[in-house]
Every structure is written in structure tokens, then in C-alpha cells.
Design an enzyme around this catalytic site. Sequence first.
Site, PDB file in Angstrom:
ATOM      1  N   GLU A   1      35.002  37.664  28.718  1.00 57.86           N
ATOM      2  CA  GLU A   1      36.306  37.074  28.406  1.00 57.86           C
ATOM      3  C   GLU A   1      36.819  37.536  27.048  1.00 57.86           C
ATOM      4  O   GLU A   1      37.987  37.912  26.911  1.00 57.86           O
ATOM      5  CB  GLU A   1      36.199  35.545  28.446  1.00 57.86           C
ATOM      6  CG  GLU A   1      37.391  34.797  27.868  1.00 57.86           C
ATOM      7  CD  GLU A   1      38.687  35.003  28.623  1.00 57.86           C
ATOM      8  OE1 GLU A   1      39.749  34.634  28.084  1.00 57.86           O
ATOM      9  OE2 GLU A   1      38.640  35.552  29.746  1.00 57.86           O
TER      10      GLU A   1
ATOM     11  N   HIS B   1      49.542  35.921  36.470  1.00 61.15           N
ATOM     12  CA  HIS B   1      48.993  36.658  35.322  1.00 61.15           C
ATOM     13  C   HIS B   1      48.722  38.106  35.694  1.00 61.15           C
ATOM     14  O   HIS B   1      49.063  39.031  34.948  1.00 61.15           O
ATOM     15  CB  HIS B   1      47.715  35.967  34.846  1.00 61.15           C
ATOM     16  CG  HIS B   1      47.207  36.484  33.546  1.00 61.15           C
ATOM     17  ND1 HIS B   1      45.965  37.056  33.406  1.00 61.15           N
ATOM     18  CD2 HIS B   1      47.765  36.535  32.313  1.00 61.15           C
ATOM     19  CE1 HIS B   1      45.777  37.428  32.156  1.00 61.15           C
ATOM     20  NE2 HIS B   1      46.852  37.117  31.470  1.00 61.15           N
TER      21      HIS B   1
ATOM     22  N   HIS C   1      47.402  37.786  53.885  1.00 61.39           N
ATOM     23  CA  HIS C   1      47.333  38.966  53.023  1.00 61.39           C
ATOM     24  C   HIS C   1      47.059  40.221  53.846  1.00 61.39           C
ATOM     25  O   HIS C   1      47.646  41.278  53.599  1.00 61.39           O
ATOM     26  CB  HIS C   1      46.232  38.770  51.978  1.00 61.39           C
ATOM     27  CG  HIS C   1      46.072  39.931  51.039  1.00 61.39           C
ATOM     28  ND1 HIS C   1      47.106  40.415  50.271  1.00 61.39           N
ATOM     29  CD2 HIS C   1      45.001  40.706  50.755  1.00 61.39           C
ATOM     30  CE1 HIS C   1      46.680  41.439  49.560  1.00 61.39           C
ATOM     31  NE2 HIS C   1      45.400  41.637  49.836  1.00 61.39           N
TER      32      HIS C   1
ATOM     33  N   HIS D   1      39.543  47.809  44.539  1.00 66.96           N
ATOM     34  CA  HIS D   1      40.724  47.270  45.215  1.00 66.96           C
ATOM     35  C   HIS D   1      41.857  47.036  44.211  1.00 66.96           C
ATOM     36  O   HIS D   1      43.018  47.377  44.472  1.00 66.96           O
ATOM     37  CB  HIS D   1      40.344  45.964  45.918  1.00 66.96           C
ATOM     38  CG  HIS D   1      41.302  45.534  46.971  1.00 66.96           C
ATOM     39  ND1 HIS D   1      41.599  46.292  48.086  1.00 66.96           N
ATOM     40  CD2 HIS D   1      42.036  44.398  47.102  1.00 66.96           C
ATOM     41  CE1 HIS D   1      42.470  45.649  48.846  1.00 66.96           C
ATOM     42  NE2 HIS D   1      42.756  44.499  48.267  1.00 66.96           N
TER      43      HIS D   1
END
Length: 310
Positions: free
Chosen positions: A59, A123, A213, A278
Site C-alpha cells: 500500500e 478509483h 461483465h 488482465h
Amino acid sequence: MNLQKWLKGFSFASMYGMFLILVMGALVTKTESGRGCGDDWPLCNGKFVPAYTIDSIIEYSHRFVVGVVGIILLIAFILVWMYSNRKDAKVFVSGAMFFTVLQALLGALAVIWPQSSSVLALHFGFSLMAFAFTLLLSLVYTRFGSGLSGATLSLTAGVRWGVFLITLYSYAVVYLGAFVRHTESSGGCIGWPLCNGSFIPELVGPTRVVFAHRLGAALLFVLLAWLFMAIRSQMRAEENMYQAAKWALILVITQIFSGAFVTLSMGYDSYLVASLLHAVLVSCLFGILCYLSVLAFQAKKGDRQAYGAR
């Protein structure tokens, strides 16, 4: 090093940096490291240098890279506005700066005040827009930005609108993919190409999200196949628009198979690699579609040269 090289250098550095941010953001999500620094921002668990746990390192590294790339982009922004006479470059660097600040603020808010999955998915979308603008900015300083000498961009209104609408639609498909990640719905469809052994599964819970999706990605392939055929009928093979449409089709096919790789690798060590691949492919695909949109916009204006002509 002359001014033109400085402009090109910082433009490419911001593009590569934004691409790295996308990959690292996907890594944060897939490793569930978003809370690795607790509720603190910009510090990590109250420290400038956090404790060496895997979650905090992932992070905080992401935050550090965002900060460095932000500085690089700011320098590019100043250089372009002060020394470049290219209006397109000023538009692209401004768009990149806007979405970089927006995604950084959203990331900070997500740490301080936990957000819903639908908001968190934005985001990645904002980061993708920032990357697309930096890609367009860097292309300004290549042959893809100056166009082919004497090239004529002449497209029918239907194809031009097709480019714009397909690009918008691709963003919706990307957002849905990010929503799948943030809702941890990837396991909603076991197997590929069938979903839970059915052509049309029971549309409940995570299965509904993942199946939607998949359908969206399949339709995107159909639309890009049509777009490539339409552009091929109106463009020469050496035209930038023809090449961009070809690569968009190649990337969407590769993206579909990478999605299959993600599904089939669940439960194995290769799952993280498949997920990052991906994200990388969809970022490249969206960037190419944004480039196509700029070319289509120039064609609509009746310009005699390709995008970015001086």
C-alpha cells in the site's frame, strides 16, 4: 538536452509512471492491501516509514509511486504550458493532471472513510483516464502525433460516432470489471466459457455481476470487430487510424482470453499474475480507443493530416 527532448522525456516518464500506478493499484486490490496503512493518510499507521508487513509495503509503495509520478506530471504540465505551442498537448496534460489529482483524492478518502464498492471501482476508472491522457500526451511527440504526410482522414459520420460510443462503452465495461474486483465477485462464475456449467447461469449474487461483465466484454469484441471492418473499408493500411483499430481488435481478443486465464487460475499461484495481466491489457486497450477517438475527432473537423498535425 534541448527543450523538445525535455518535453518528450517528461511526457513519456509520466505515461510510464501512470501505467505503473495502474498495475500497482490492481496489485493493492488483488492482495487486499488497501487497509495496509490503517486509516492514516498520507502517513502509514502513523509513521512516515511504516512497519515492514506485506500489506503496508504494498500500500505504501503505491502511495509513494503516486507521489513521484505526480511530481513528474507537474513538471510536464509546467513545461508544456510554458514552452509548447501544441494546443493538443496542453489539453492532454491538463486532463492527465485533473484525473491524477482526482484519483489521488479518492484514494485518500477511501483510506480515511471506507467507501462502497461502487465508489472504489471509480478509483481504477479515474486512474485509467489519467493514463489515457498521458499516453495521448506522449504520442504528440512521436510519428503517431504528427501524422503521415499528405494523409487524408475521411470517415463517415456513422464510423466517427461509432468510435466515440464504443470508447464510452469500453469505459463502462472496465468499470464493471473493477466492480467485480472490489466486490470480490470473481468466483461468481466457475469455468470458461460456460458459467457454472451453464450457458446462462442463475443470475443471483456475484454470478450476476461476473456474467454481466462477460457479456459486456463479448459485446465489446463484436463492436470492435465491426469498427475494424468499417475503418478498413475507408482507410489505407498505413494510416494511423487503421493501425489503431487493428490493435484495438487484437487487444480485445487478448483481453478476453486473459479473462479466461483469470477464471481458470483461481485457487492457483498464477491467479495474481493473471489478474495483473488482465488489468494491463485493458489499460492498453482503452488507451488505443482514446487515440482512435482523437483521430475520429480530427476527421470530423476535416483536417488533412492525422492527429496532432502541426
